[in-house]
Design a protein around this motif. Structure first.
Motif, PDB file in Angstrom:
ATOM      1  N   ARG A   1       8.907   8.333   4.393  1.00  0.00           N
ATOM      2  CA  ARG A   1       9.463   7.235   5.132  1.00  0.00           C
ATOM      3  C   ARG A   1      11.151   7.260   4.873  1.00  0.00           C
ATOM      4  NH1 ARG A   1       8.340   3.473   8.514  1.00  0.00           N
ATOM      5  NH2 ARG A   1       6.111   3.741   8.184  1.00  0.00           N
ATOM      6  N   GLN A   2      11.397   7.317   3.768  1.00  0.00           N
ATOM      7  CA  GLN A   2      12.763   7.330   3.452  1.00  0.00           C
ATOM      8  C   GLN A   2      13.454   8.710   4.180  1.00  0.00           C
ATOM      9  OE1 GLN A   2      13.593   7.917  -0.601  1.00  0.00           O
ATOM     10  NE2 GLN A   2      12.738   6.121  -1.314  1.00  0.00           N
TER      11      GLN A   2
ATOM     12  N   ASP B   1       4.995  12.117  -0.623  1.00  0.00           N
ATOM     13  CA  ASP B   1       4.186  10.850  -0.460  1.00  0.00           C
ATOM     14  C   ASP B   1       4.748  10.007   0.740  1.00  0.00           C
ATOM     15  OD1 ASP B   1       5.607   8.781  -2.038  1.00  0.00           O
ATOM     16  OD2 ASP B   1       5.788  10.615  -3.239  1.00  0.00           O
ATOM     17  N   VAL B   2       4.111   8.949   0.830  1.00  0.00           N
ATOM     18  CA  VAL B   2       4.446   8.172   2.247  1.00  0.00           C
ATOM     19  C   VAL B   2       5.838   7.528   1.843  1.00  0.00           C
ATOM     20  CG1 VAL B   2       1.957   7.677   3.218  1.00  0.00           C
ATOM     21  CG2 VAL B   2       3.047   6.478   0.974  1.00  0.00           C
ATOM     22  N   VAL B   3       6.172   7.131   0.575  1.00  0.00           N
ATOM     23  CA  VAL B   3       7.160   6.333   0.473  1.00  0.00           C
ATOM     24  C   VAL B   3       8.414   7.355   0.681  1.00  0.00           C
ATOM     25  CG1 VAL B   3       8.766   5.243  -1.034  1.00  0.00           C
ATOM     26  CG2 VAL B   3       6.067   4.991  -1.265  1.00  0.00           C
ATOM     27  N   MET B   4       8.389   8.502   0.176  1.00  0.00           N
ATOM     28  CA  MET B   4       9.676   9.456   0.298  1.00  0.00           C
ATOM     29  C   MET B   4       9.581   9.740   1.644  1.00  0.00           C
ATOM     30  SD  MET B   4      11.632  11.031  -1.412  1.00  0.00           S
ATOM     31  CE  MET B   4      11.114  11.112  -2.905  1.00  0.00           C
TER      32      MET B   4
ATOM     33  N   HIS C   1      -3.479   9.893  -1.001  1.00  0.00           N
ATOM     34  CA  HIS C   1      -2.507   8.835  -0.789  1.00  0.00           C
ATOM     35  C   HIS C   1      -2.415   8.371   0.546  1.00  0.00           C
ATOM     36  CE1 HIS C   1       0.202  12.471  -2.258  1.00  0.00           C
ATOM     37  NE2 HIS C   1      -0.237  13.003  -1.357  1.00  0.00           N
TER      38      HIS C   1
ATOM     39  N   TYR D   1       4.590  -2.879  -5.737  1.00  0.00           N
ATOM     40  CA  TYR D   1       4.371  -1.451  -5.640  1.00  0.00           C
ATOM     41  C   TYR D   1       3.445  -1.255  -4.363  1.00  0.00           C
ATOM     42  CZ  TYR D   1       3.275   3.323  -5.743  1.00  0.00           C
ATOM     43  OH  TYR D   1       3.017   4.744  -5.267  1.00  0.00           O
TER      44      TYR D   1
ATOM     45  N   ARG E   1      12.910  -1.417   3.913  1.00  0.00           N
ATOM     46  CA  ARG E   1      14.278  -1.589   4.001  1.00  0.00           C
ATOM     47  C   ARG E   1      14.529  -2.861   3.122  1.00  0.00           C
ATOM     48  NH1 ARG E   1      15.157   1.044   8.450  1.00  0.00           N
ATOM     49  NH2 ARG E   1      14.780  -0.756   9.684  1.00  0.00           N
TER      50      ARG E   1
ATOM     51  N   ALA F   1       3.499  -0.977   3.131  1.00  0.00           N
ATOM     52  CA  ALA F   1       4.521  -0.761   4.050  1.00  0.00           C
ATOM     53  C   ALA F   1       5.109   0.593   4.509  1.00  0.00           C
ATOM     54  CB  ALA F   1       5.778  -1.578   3.528  1.00  0.00           C
ATOM     55  N   SER F   2       4.935   1.452   3.497  1.00  0.00           N
ATOM     56  CA  SER F   2       5.593   2.896   3.875  1.00  0.00           C
ATOM     57  C   SER F   2       4.579   3.583   4.808  1.00  0.00           C
ATOM     58  CB  SER F   2       5.844   3.708   2.920  1.00  0.00           C
ATOM     59  OG  SER F   2       6.642   2.882   1.825  1.00  0.00           O
TER      60      SER F   2
ATOM     61  N   ARG G   1      12.666  -0.114  -9.581  1.00  0.00           N
ATOM     62  CA  ARG G   1      12.748  -0.098  -8.013  1.00  0.00           C
ATOM     63  C   ARG G   1      12.475  -1.544  -7.470  1.00  0.00           C
ATOM     64  NH1 ARG G   1       9.150   5.044  -6.744  1.00  0.00           N
ATOM     65  NH2 ARG G   1       9.975   4.660  -4.270  1.00  0.00           N
TER      66      ARG G   1
ATOM     67  N   GLU H   1       1.649   7.277  -5.605  1.00  0.00           N
ATOM     68  CA  GLU H   1       2.488   8.422  -4.955  1.00  0.00           C
ATOM     69  C   GLU H   1       2.326   9.700  -5.886  1.00  0.00           C
ATOM     70  OE1 GLU H   1       6.468   7.291  -5.158  1.00  0.00           O
ATOM     71  OE2 GLU H   1       6.337   6.763  -7.418  1.00  0.00           O
ATOM     72  N   SER H   2       2.871  10.912  -5.426  1.00  0.00           N
ATOM     73  CA  SER H   2       2.673  12.028  -5.802  1.00  0.00           C
ATOM     74  C   SER H   2       3.107  11.790  -7.392  1.00  0.00           C
ATOM     75  CB  SER H   2       3.738  12.981  -5.217  1.00  0.00           C
ATOM     76  OG  SER H   2       3.194  13.893  -4.646  1.00  0.00           O
TER      77      SER H   2
ATOM     78  N   LEU I   1       4.938  -1.732  -1.323  1.00  0.00           N
ATOM     79  CA  LEU I   1       5.908  -0.900  -0.729  1.00  0.00           C
ATOM     80  C   LEU I   1       4.945   0.502  -0.044  1.00  0.00           C
ATOM     81  CD1 LEU I   1       8.610   0.718  -0.646  1.00  0.00           C
ATOM     82  CD2 LEU I   1       7.913   1.572  -2.909  1.00  0.00           C
ATOM     83  N   LEU I   2       4.078   0.510  -0.997  1.00  0.00           N
ATOM     84  CA  LEU I   2       3.118   1.658  -0.472  1.00  0.00           C
ATOM     85  C   LEU I   2       2.528   1.396   0.856  1.00  0.00           C
ATOM     86  CD1 LEU I   2       2.320   4.267  -1.949  1.00  0.00           C
ATOM     87  CD2 LEU I   2       0.354   3.123  -2.849  1.00  0.00           C
TER      88      LEU I   2
ATOM     89  N   THR J   1      14.038  -0.492  -2.024  1.00  0.00           N
ATOM     90  CA  THR J   1      13.551   0.329  -3.034  1.00  0.00           C
ATOM     91  C   THR J   1      13.453   1.908  -2.975  1.00  0.00           C
ATOM     92  OG1 THR J   1      11.377   0.044  -1.811  1.00  0.00           O
ATOM     93  CG2 THR J   1      11.955  -1.326  -3.968  1.00  0.00           C
ATOM     94  N   GLY J   2      14.775   2.322  -2.460  1.00  0.00           N
ATOM     95  CA  GLY J   2      14.745   3.890  -2.271  1.00  0.00           C
ATOM     96  C   GLY J   2      14.744   4.143  -3.911  1.00  0.00           C
ATOM     97  N   GLY J   3      15.188   5.295  -4.185  1.00  0.00           N
ATOM     98  CA  GLY J   3      15.155   5.812  -5.420  1.00  0.00           C
ATOM     99  C   GLY J   3      13.714   6.629  -5.838  1.00  0.00           C
ATOM    100  N   GLU J   4      13.515   7.103  -7.084  1.00  0.00           N
ATOM    101  CA  GLU J   4      12.699   7.806  -7.455  1.00  0.00           C
ATOM    102  C   GLU J   4      11.733   7.313  -8.410  1.00  0.00           C
ATOM    103  OE1 GLU J   4      13.857  11.890  -7.691  1.00  0.00           O
ATOM    104  OE2 GLU J   4      14.622  11.753  -5.632  1.00  0.00           O
TER     105      GLU J   4
ATOM    106  N   GLU K   1      13.427   8.323   7.936  1.00  0.00           N
ATOM    107  CA  GLU K   1      14.366   7.179   8.487  1.00  0.00           C
ATOM    108  C   GLU K   1      16.059   7.833   8.565  1.00  0.00           C
ATOM    109  OE1 GLU K   1      13.712   3.192   6.954  1.00  0.00           O
ATOM    110  OE2 GLU K   1      12.174   3.232   8.270  1.00  0.00           O
TER     111      GLU K   1
END
Ligand SMILES: Nc1ncnc2c1ncn2[C@@H]1O[C@H](COP(=O)(O)OP(=O)(O)OP(=O)(O)O)[C@@H](O)[C@H]1O
Ligand SMILES: Nc1ncnc2c1ncn2[C@@H]1O[C@H](COP(=O)(O)OP(=O)(O)OP(=O)(O)O)[C@@H](O)[C@H]1O
Ligand SMILES: [Mg+2]
Ligand SMILES: [Mg+2]
Lengths: 305, 327, 367, 533, 360
Positions: free
Chosen positions: E214-215, E209-212, C231, C268, C291, C274-275, C314, C59-60, C271-272, C295-298, E218
């Motif tokens: 999607r969050q 990025d993709v994770v964010m 990414h 991780y 969901r 799946a996102s 996470r 991720e970024s 998660l990547l 693993t919401g959060g930063e 949604e």
């Protein structure tokens, strides 16, 4: 690229350039086109404008128009020399500081901050007063030597941000040498800043010089617009109602300053893409009754051609 | 804290440099106070007086430059600025005390007024770019470049000599003795009006132009568009969003210019015979009055430094981005 | 994995940026370690082989660009080694740097920023050619040879006819065209290694594809080793031979692209994957998976990285072990490893669920 | 107190008189000793403190009038003076003025070199209670006036002053007609004493206003805001007088001081007497004063360089009636005789070199530079090429003038009560130092043994005859050798308005010079009367 | 209106999109860039309809005019943008329809945010750096509800933040103290403050990025379920659109070239450009397939050739394509809810063989 000449389509720039060109011609040809020798006394003491003396004469019968015409050179030379020297120093210091970073940056910016903080006019007066014969050129150099700090500070900030830009990094990754990075990659992007700094310094230099001449710090025998005002003031031109002695020189200064600012404006409008279109097409917009503004896009239902 | 430390070091360094420059420049001047005084008097004082003046000013003994410098610092640290030559034996501190409030008062007020008016006008001009408001620009550029003394002298000729509306010189009625009375304060305002007016007129254009340019740049920022999109009243968008951000760079120039208030108004003081520190410095320079010169220069430099410090602070107050260090 | 030895390799590459307000990134050697540091890259191992593409995803802010810059030696590294042909290649001095740059070239992340707006294409490319190509008779290229090299370069990145582009300024070019100029500049040096930092992130899919195809072609024809940072996991799958997943400056997982994307091992990576949007998965399985993972959060602060596994805060499977000890890369299958305690033989390891058929898909990598 | 800009209001019956000075902002210092104190700078010191004798500076040869001293008697060789103080004078605090005060005041000058601005060589100061005897280490004939001008301070106050050189005298007590009322940085106000020994002054209150420069003062004078002051007003007829011809006056009282074109006697071309003489002959002094000084400065007419009428009685018989005349032909003839030739229009000296010289003066000295310009034109009539070079004022003071680093430059001379000062300043060999070393006077490095001796004799002579003889020698040398070229009189000029008060010094009634800053101020003020009544 | 009331409406099914009930209708919108004599015609008579409750995806390559369309429809296009024609009909909450382009300034201001809110492409720069988040949330509310008390507005602001998953203590933060994702969410919260009818989101996640990504998306979709507004979602990431949008409009060179239900576009693109777009991104799962891409470069909008702008890059180009501009209309098969601007599908060609446009 025709963009380079685009600014010539801007009304402000044209006005500014025309005025500047006019003064430049005076500066170059002054002594030849002046109707009289500015020092030549005549019997027409303090006479108002007439056919013989378009701007009248001073207390010893000298032709004021000739003084202004001949004095133009002094003003422009000082402006130019001060502008160029301050700009050169400013660029050297600012760009170097911004580019090298580290201790070099620290010390250079400390230096320019110091110069920024030290009050300039008093300093110039101090220095000019000490020089045995502070002619126009000296004044210009003093102004240049003290007036670079603001430009350096702005340039440093800009360079700092440019230095981190990818295109500089990319050129470095490509194997360019440092001096080339500075000269070929960074500097060309600073043109607008440098130009406006230059214009600002020139204006400041002209005003300072005129002021110094006026208060008699610099030799008043060199003709420039400030010395005309000096003589006028010392001979009570305004009290004697000799407005022609006092008003034109001041107006010339303001006019020159105005021209510089207008050109600067123009440069801004061209370099700043956000201002460009409006700046260039002000006339066409007025004709079509469009007022460009943020937040409310104009709607014109014109017949498309 | 690093930040604070850096600033402190910077201010200390600058102060040191200024004070040192301040010390050396007068000493590099050719001539000395006595000959300058004799010259100024052009024969009105006896030529034999020269030696007595030298004794009086303590210029008859030769101290090395370094010793003088050390001595100078020693005195400074004790808060002693020495005695003025021209106003001998008045302490420099007294002279500075006497002139500083006038300069700060008049020019300070004028600068604030110019800044406020100029910034407001600049906001409006920038906001209304592309309308009639642009027509005011050439006028503004003209006034920006007018030499101050020229404007001042013409104003005097017209408004006070010809029309007799305002006094042409002085800071208050010369028949009055300073006191906190209505009459005196009224007189100060009456006498200060013209100088203040000319200061405002000649400096307002700079603020207008600066603010206008910033306004134009800021108005096209996304957050201004967002403010419009939110349907906020135009005034709120203009002042709260555009002007609020555009004013930031203005603030630091404003602080700087406040610093220069102290030193940069010599011409005003000359033209209007206003008592103030700029003219005092000028006089000191022309009479080689080192102690006075040093005193004035020191005060002026300190004023700029303080203004800079205030600028740093104000900026931090106005721009939350500078406040936090991390992130 | 490969039989050949890598052209460029990183061993335990580490970069800590000085934190704080002033001049982040500036080097300051004053004897003691800086008070606070951003642990942008921590102990990263990479290998680039001839004729292969290694994708780095994450991720970024996970340190991808920093890795590229370190490999290009544009910034000094805090620790670790960069090996070129197996030899320590840390450059000292400008001359050494230019020699290094000749062999290892970088394409910057942002095509809009990496070309100087004031120079036309000709200038940019000419400089690169003059710096790195020698005239057959010695001396720098000039005249007709230079012109020919220029044309050849532009044609190589499919900017034809060359004369239409050679005198344009960057702002007159589309993003894709700019990106190709940037690539052409890197190619002018005839490098052995190309570090491509998100060369396509700013572009829309059709242009993106064109550039990826171009890079693939270079890899195949010239045998260049490419580091492909992105990414976009789907493009890594499409284009890269191997993929390394980075999280908070550390390698989480590495393996051949197909299996990393299809059967991610590390939570991780899962998660990547799946996102990532997937139009074929319209039932929203991916979303559901995210969901599920809760693993919401930063991402963690890189200034004070949490002890233990950096993903632990996470991670739905995290145990005390994960929060206290940092896992090393564990070889899970041939050519595949993950930095996750779940694959260790520790008793207190978390149960991350064993991905289906992880061992089987490993072999496809070389395809 | 009150009062508007026009000086229209008054304190006790009469109008306030506003005196303007262009000296900038003041600091509070009422010392009559400290050069630059506001009291001296604005001049109100002279309404508070008074001199021993009142000289008529417009007529230096007149006998001084008794003032605080009833008389000052000199011995034969002028090494001893006996001062008899006036009776019935009181200090403004009521104390009586006595011989002790006189002795004390003089002793102060002797004790503190810094206060001895006249550089008088005091030997002893003694008093017997009724008179004071001062002795000097040398004859003071030429310095008599310096003794007369000494202002008296009260012993009962100054005796307690720790350091009179730096004391600011916060509460001035003097014998003069006025006492200090209020002080601000812009203005000082003095009010009349009722118990002044000379009677009650007609002007009840005087305000000394300070302006930052000549312009501001000129404006104040022309608008009537200030009624008395002195500044150079270009074209004063139009700018000043014409504003109110009935009341506005300018009076220029010529003393014995003049402005001189110093010639460097040690370098070409002025090392040749013939050329000096020739140049002296072609300068048109009337034109100089008309153009350069707006006619303010009276032109010099006597070939002795002495201003008339002030110097009338010092002109020796031999030169009496001889006036300067422009004589280009004569000058050329003189040059020709001395071996000069002309190449076309250009003058060539006997060595075959073209004659060129440079005229310098500080930039901004309007009248001097204009004069130099005119002198340049005159020189051109001889075929000599002159250039005018305006230089930095500080450099001029510091190096050019004392070091003799010039070919020709304009400079003033001291005035004094006899022509001795003037001649000595120009040509006294006693002042001679080598070029490059700082000279106090005789900047032109003129050396003529006869003249040097005669100057010394004049100062030391004990009888009139000896003095006359010495002066004759001096004048002969001056006229014959032309050590420097006398240009114009250097008068004491002042502007005043008769709107409220009359009785000012004037051309018709030259009882003293008209400036407000000087010991004569008390005399002038006591001479004023309300205008209409 | 308070949030509890709206939450009762959450039952509004997203299938409402089926019965056309347009909230936003853009008709023949034309936009120029440049005030000079030679402006760039960026949008040419674009028409688009957004139905109540639906998510309309707007796709297309970068530079085709997506943002321009969004900004022009709200009259927020900055200079040198110029709307040269068209209408934008918005149905307010009260059911009244108004043309945004002919409203007075005051009326437009009133309608903005209350009826139509917009989240900009760069959330990073969309927040005023000198004000706290709280103030920026509140001033929008107070501008439209002048009678609301400050405390109440603050309460509402806190609630909004919680709505987008940020704790309310972040109200006191300045924008620079928030991460990119949080800022983006603050912008969304702000846009929802007045429960607008229409929410326009211009690439709300490109920088993330993709994770964010999607969050955030949604969250928006969830809120839409609850609050029942309609969304225009702009992005060039087609795969994302297919996943979240009800309907997709594909733009090319300043024109809409195809609109249809999302699934239909993905499964059976009708316009060759749509097909090319869909054929350009690699699938994450499933078999690896050959990617076709689109040859050639996008056209220069300032120099448009006559005819179909896609013609030079189109594999199926016909002579008519080079001379005549195809208009957006129903396909030959008259598929419901589907419109295409392509000569291949125009009525005249009925009966001809339709080439297989699915490139996958
Ligand atoms: N010069 C620098 N000074 C300080 N910190 C830096 C610097 N460059 C990068 N960082 C930090 O290092 C971390 C990694 O940054 P990097 O640019 O490598 O991330 P990235 O993976 O390339 O992200 P993106 O996908 O957004 O490009 C980030 O937290 C970033 O803030
Ligand atoms: N100020 C401008 N002057 C001239 N043309 C412009 C200007 N701004 C945008 N354009 C052009 O308008 C077209 C549409 O731009 P727009 O920003 O709407 O594209 P977009 O579809 O949103 O692209 P992206 O996906 O990159 O955001 C582009 O071709 C662009 O070059
Ligand atoms: Mg990156
Ligand atoms: Mg966009």
């Amino acid at each position: 690229m025709n963009n380079r000449l685009m600014f010539l389509r801007n009304g402000k720039v044209i006005t500014g350039l025309v005025i500047l060109a006019f003064f430049t011609v005076l500066a170059l040809l002054g002594p030849w086109i002046a109707p009289y020798d500015p020092n030549q006394v005549s019997d027409a003491l303090l006479s108002p404008p007439s056919a013989a003396h378009w701007l009248g004469t001073d207390h010893t019968g000298r032709d004021i128009l000739s003084q202004i015409v001949v004095g133009t050179r002094g003003v422009l030379v000082v402006g130019l020399v001060a502008g160029v020297s301050a700009t050169v120093v400013g660029v050297l210091v600012g760009v170097t500081a911004g580019f090298v970073g580290g201790v070099g940056d620290e010390s250079l910016s400390a230096l320019s901050n110091m110069f920024l903080v030290i009050p300039q006019l008093p300093l110039i007066i101090l220095i000019a007063a000490q020089l045995p014969s502070a002619g126009g050129l000296t004044v210009a150099l003093v102004i240049g030597a003290t007036g670079w700090a603001w430009g350096a500070r702005v340039l440093r900030a800009q360079t700092l941000s440019l230095r981190k830009r990818d295109f500089v990094e990319a050129a470095r990754a490509n194997g360019e040498r440092t001096w080339r990075l500075v000269l070929a990659e960074v500097l060309p992007n600073l043109t607008a800043v440098i130009a406006s700094g230059f214009v600002g310094t020139v204006l400041f230099a002209v005003l300072s010089q005129v002021t110094l001449s006026f208060i008699g710090i610099t030799p008043v025998s060199e003709w420039n617009w400030g010395t005309i005002l000096f003589w006028a003031q010392n001979n009570l031109a305004l009290q004697r109602g000799a407005w022609w002695w006092f008003v034109p020189a001041g107006a010339c200064i303001a006019l020159l300053g105005m021209a510089l600012t207008l050109v600067n404006f123009g440069i801004d409008e061209i370099v700043n893409p956000r201002l460009r279109s409006t700046g260039l097409h002000a006339r066409s917009l007025r004709r079509r009754g469009i007022r460009p503004r943020v937040g409310f896009t104009p709607v014109v239902r014109e017949v498309r051609t | 804290m690093r930040f604070v430390l850096r600033r402190v070091v910077f201010y200390a360094l600058t102060a040191w440099a200024a004070i040192t420059i301040n010390f050396f420049i007068p000493r590099m001047l050719p001539g000395d106070p006595v000959t300058a005084l004799m010259g100024r008097m052009q024969g009105r004082i006896d030529s034999q007086a020269e030696q007595s003046l030298r004794v009086l000013f303590g210029l008859d003994q030769d101290l090395g430059l370094w010793e003088q410098y050390v001595e100078y610092w020693r005195m400074l640290l004790r808060g002693d600025l020495g005695l003025s030559f021209t106003h001998f034996p008045t302490p420099v501190a007294d002279i500075v005390n006497q002139s500083l409030p006038w300069t700060v008062g008049l020019v300070g007020v004028a600068t604030v007024i110019a800044f406020v008016i100029g910034t407001l006008a600049g906001s409006i001009l920038g906001w209304r770019r592309g309308t009639w408001a642009d027509g005011l620009l050439p006028l503004a550029t003209f006034f920006q470049a007018v030499p101050y003394f020229w404007l001042g002298l013409i104003t005097i000729a017209v408004l006070s000599v010809n029309l007799g509306w305002f006094p042409s010189s002085g800071s208050y009625d010369r028949g009055l003795v300073p006191a906190f009375t209505g009459e005196f304060i009224g007189s100060v305002i009456y006498y200060g009006f013209l100088p203040a007016l000319t200061v405002v007129v000649s400096s307002v254009a700079g603020w207008v132009l600066g603010m206008r340019n910033m306004m134009v740049t800021v108005s096209s920022e996304d957050y201004v568009t967002v403010a419009h999109a939110k349907g906020l009243p135009e005034r709120q968008v203009m002042l709260g969003y555009a002007a609020r951000n555009a004013v930031l760079p203005q603030v630091s120039s404003f602080a700087l210019s406040l610093g220069f208030v102290v030193g940069g108004t010599l011409i005003m003081e000359m033209v209007f015979s206003y008592q103030g520190i700029g003219y005092t410095l000028y006089q000191a320079v022309s009479t080689h009055d080192y102690p006075l010169m040093q005193g004035c220069f020191l005060v002026i430099t300190l004023a700029v430094l303080v203004a800079n410090m205030v600028a740093d602070l104000a900026y931090a107050l106005l721009d939350p981005r500078t406040r936090t260090e991390d992130r | 994995m490969s039989t050949s030895s890598p052209v460029l390799a990183a061993r335990g590459l580490t970069k800590h940026f000085r934190a704080g307000h002033f001049r982040a990134g500036g080097r300051r050697v004053n004897g003691r370690p800086p008070a606070r540091a951003i642990h942008a890259v921590d102990g990263v191992d990479l290998e680039l082989h001839r004729g292969q593409v290694l994708a780095v995803v994450g991720e970024s802010g996970s340190g991808k660009s920093t890795v590229a810059r370190l490999l290009a030696q544009l910034i000094p590294f805090t620790g670790g080694q960069v090996l070129l042909d197996g030899v320590d290649a840390r450059v000292r001095g400008r001359r050494a740097f230019r020699a290094y740059a000749q062999r290892v070239q970088m394409i910057f992340q942002d095509p809009f920023a990496s070309l100087n707006p004031v120079h036309p294409v000709r200038y940019t490319l000419t400089r690169a050619l003059r710096l790195h190509r020698r005239h057959p008779t010695g001396g720098t290229l000039r005249g007709a040879e230079l012109e020919a090299a220029l044309t050849e370069l532009l044609e190589r990145v499919h900017l034809t006819p060359a004369e239409r582009y050679v005198d344009s300024y960057p702002h007159e070019l589309s993003g894709g065209q700019r990106q190709r100029i940037a690539i052409a500049r890197a190619l002018a040096a005839d490098p052995e290694v190309l570090l491509a930092d998100e060369p396509v992130s700013m572009l829309d899919v059709s242009i993106r594809l064109g550039i990826l195809n171009l890079l693939a072609d270079l890899r195949d024809r010239l045998g260049i080793a490419i580091l492909y940072i992105t990414h976009d996991i789907a493009s890594a799958r499409y284009f890269a031979d191997r993929t390394t997943v980075l999280y908070a400056g550390q390698v989480m997982e590495t393996g051949d692209s197909e299996s990393v994307t299809q059967e991610p091992l590390h939570p991780y990576t899962r998660l990547l994957v799946a996102s990532a949007p997937d139009p074929d998965d319209l039932a929203g399985a991916g979303a559901a998976a995210v969901r599920d993972q809760g693993t919401g959060g930063e991402p963690p602060s890189l200034v004070d990285p949490p002890p233990g596994c950096r993903f632990a805060p996470r991670c739905p499977y995290a145990r005390d072990l994960c929060r206290s000890e940092t896992p090393a890369l564990i070889e899970v299958a041939p050519g595949r490893s993950a930095a996750c305690w779940g694959y260790s033989d520790r008793d207190d390891r978390p149960d991350v669920g064993v991905p289906t058929g992880s061992a089987t898909s490993a072999g496809e990598a070389a395809a | 107190s009150g009062g508007g800009g026009g000086g229209t209001t008054e304190a006790g019956g009469g109008e306030t008189l506003t005196v303007g000075m262009p000296n900038g902002v003041q600091t509070e210092n009422h010392s009559p000793f400290a050069t630059g104190s506001s009291a001296l700078s604005l001049g109100y010191a002279f309404t508070i403190y008074e001199p021993l004798m009142m000289r008529n500076q417009a007529r230096p040869s007149e006998e001084p009038a008794p003032w605080l001293a009833d008389s000052v008697e000199w011995n034969e060789d002028y090494t001893e003076a006996v001062i008899t103080p006036r009776e019935g004078v009181t200090w403004s605090d009521g104390e009586e003025f006595t011989a002790d005060d006189v002795a004390f005041s003089i002793q102060l000058r002797k004790d503190f070199e810094a206060l001895n601005t006249g550089a008088l060589p005091y030997d002893t100061v003694e008093t017997d209670g009724t008179a004071v005897t001062v002795t000097f280490t040398a004859g003071q004939f030429v310095n008599q006036s310096k003794l007369y001008d000494l202002v008296m301070v009260p012993e009962h106050i100054w005796a307690d002053v720790e350091d009179p050189t730096t004391d600011t005298n916060p509460d001035p007590v003097g014998t003069g007609p006025y006492t200090l009322e209020s002080w601000t940085p812009q203005a000082a106000t003095v009010v009349a004493r009722t118990d002044y020994w000379g009677g009650e002054p007609a002007v009840p209150e005087i305000r000394y206003s300070s302006y930052n420069d000549n312009n501001a003062l000129t404006t104040a004078l022309t608008t009537g805001e200030a009624q008395w002051g002195w500044t150079f007003i270009a074209d004063f007829e139009n700018v000043y007088i014409a504003q109110d011809p009935e009341h506005y006056n300018q009076y220029a009282a010529g003393g014995l001081g003049i402005d001189v074109l110093y010639l460097n006697n040690e370098t070409k071309p002025f090392d040749d007497k013939a050329f000096r003489q020739a140049l002296n002959m072609v300068i048109d002094r009337q034109e100089l004063v008309d153009v350069a000084t707006s006619g303010v400065n009276p032109a010099l007419t006597s070939v002795t360089g002495l201003p008339l009428p002030a110097g009338e009685e010092f002109v020796t018989a031999e030169h009496a009636g001889h006036e300067y005349e422009v004589d280009v032909e004569g000058a050329r003839a003189l040059l020709e005789d001395a071996g000069y030739t002309w190449e076309g229009e250009k003058l060539v000296d006997p060595d075959g070199e073209e004659v060129t010289f440079e005229l310098v003066n500080p930039a901004g000295w309007n009248d001097y530079l204009t004069a130099l310009d005119l002198i340049k034109n005159s020189a051109a009539e001889l075929g000599a090429t002159a250039t005018v070079n305006p230089v930095n004022q500080d450099g001029w003071f510091a190096d050019i003038i004392p070091g003799g680093d010039f070919q020709a430059t304009l400079h003033w001379t001291d005035g004094g009560a006899t022509p001795w000062d003037m001649y000595s300043d120009i040509m006294d060999g006693a002042h001679y130092v080598k070029a490059g070393e700082p000279a106090t006077w005789n900047f032109g490095r003129f050396r003529h043994d006869d003249a040097t001796a005669a100057l010394a004799d004049y100062a030391a002579a004990s009888d009139e005859a000896a003095r006359t003889e010495a002066l004759a020698t001096i004048q002969d040398v001056f006229v014959e050798e032309v050590p420097g070229i006398a240009i114009w009189t250097r008068p004491a000029t002042a502007q005043y308005s008769t709107q409220n008060y009359v009785g000012w010094p004037s051309e018709e009634d030259p009882y003293n010079q008209p400036q407000p800053t000087g010991v004569q101020a008390a005399q002038i003020l006591m001479n004023l009367e309300p205008a209409d009544g | 209106m308070n949030p509890t009331e709206t939450s009762t409406q959450t039952s509004t099914p997203s299938s409402a999109a089926a019965q056309p009930d347009p909230v936003l209708e853009i008709r023949n919108l034309s936009v120029d860039y440049g005030f000079g004599d030679d402006p760039t015609h960026v949008l040419r008579e674009v028409s688009l309809t957004l139905n109540r409750g639906e998510v309309l995806g707007l796709a297309g390559e970068s530079g085709c005019g997506k943002s321009t369309l969004a900004y022009a429809a709200t009259r927020l296009l900055p200079p040198p943008g110029l709307i040269t024609g068209g209408e934008v009909w918005l149905t307010g909450r009260d059911g009244k329809r108004a043309d945004l382009l002919s409203l007075s300034d005051a009326e437009l201001r009133a309608a903005r945010w209350r009826d139509i809110a917009i989240v900009f492409q760069g959330a990073m720069s969309s927040l005023n750096p000198v004000y706290r988040v709280e103030k920026q949330l509140i001033d929008g509310i107070l501008a439209h509800r002048p009678r609301m008390r400050r405390a109440e507005a603050t309460e509402r602001a806190a609630e909004l933040l919680r709505l987008v998953g940020i704790s309310a203590d972040r109200l006191r933060s300045y924008p620079h103290q928030l991460s990119g994702g949080m800022r983006q969410r603050v912008m969304i919260a702000m846009a929802l403050a007045l429960e607008p009818q229409v929410l326009i989101m211009d690439e709300p996640t490109t920088a993330l990025d993709v994770v964010m990504q999607r969050q955030i998306l949604e969250q928006v979709m969830e809120l839409r379920e609850r609050l029942g507004f309609s969304v225009v979602l702009i992005t060039h990431d087609v795969s994302l659109l297919v996943e979240v949008a009800d309907r997709i409009a594909v733009m090319y060179a300043g024109e809409i070239v195809e609109t249809a239900v999302a699934r239909d576009v993905y499964a059976k693109p009708r316009h060759p450009y749509s097909a090319g777009l869909l054929g350009s991104f690699p699938p994450l799962h499933g078999p690896r397939r050959e990617l076709t891409g689109i040859p050639g470069a996008p056209p220069d909008l300032s120099k448009r050739p006559p005819g179909c702008p896609f013609a030079p890059r189109c594999a199926h180009v016909m002579d008519v394509c080079r001379t005549e501009l195809p208009l957006l209309g129903p396909t030959a098969q008259d598929e419901p809810g589907r419109q295409v601007a392509c000569h291949l599908h125009s009525q005249e060609l009925v009966g001809g063989e339709l080439p297989d446009l699915v490139a996958r």
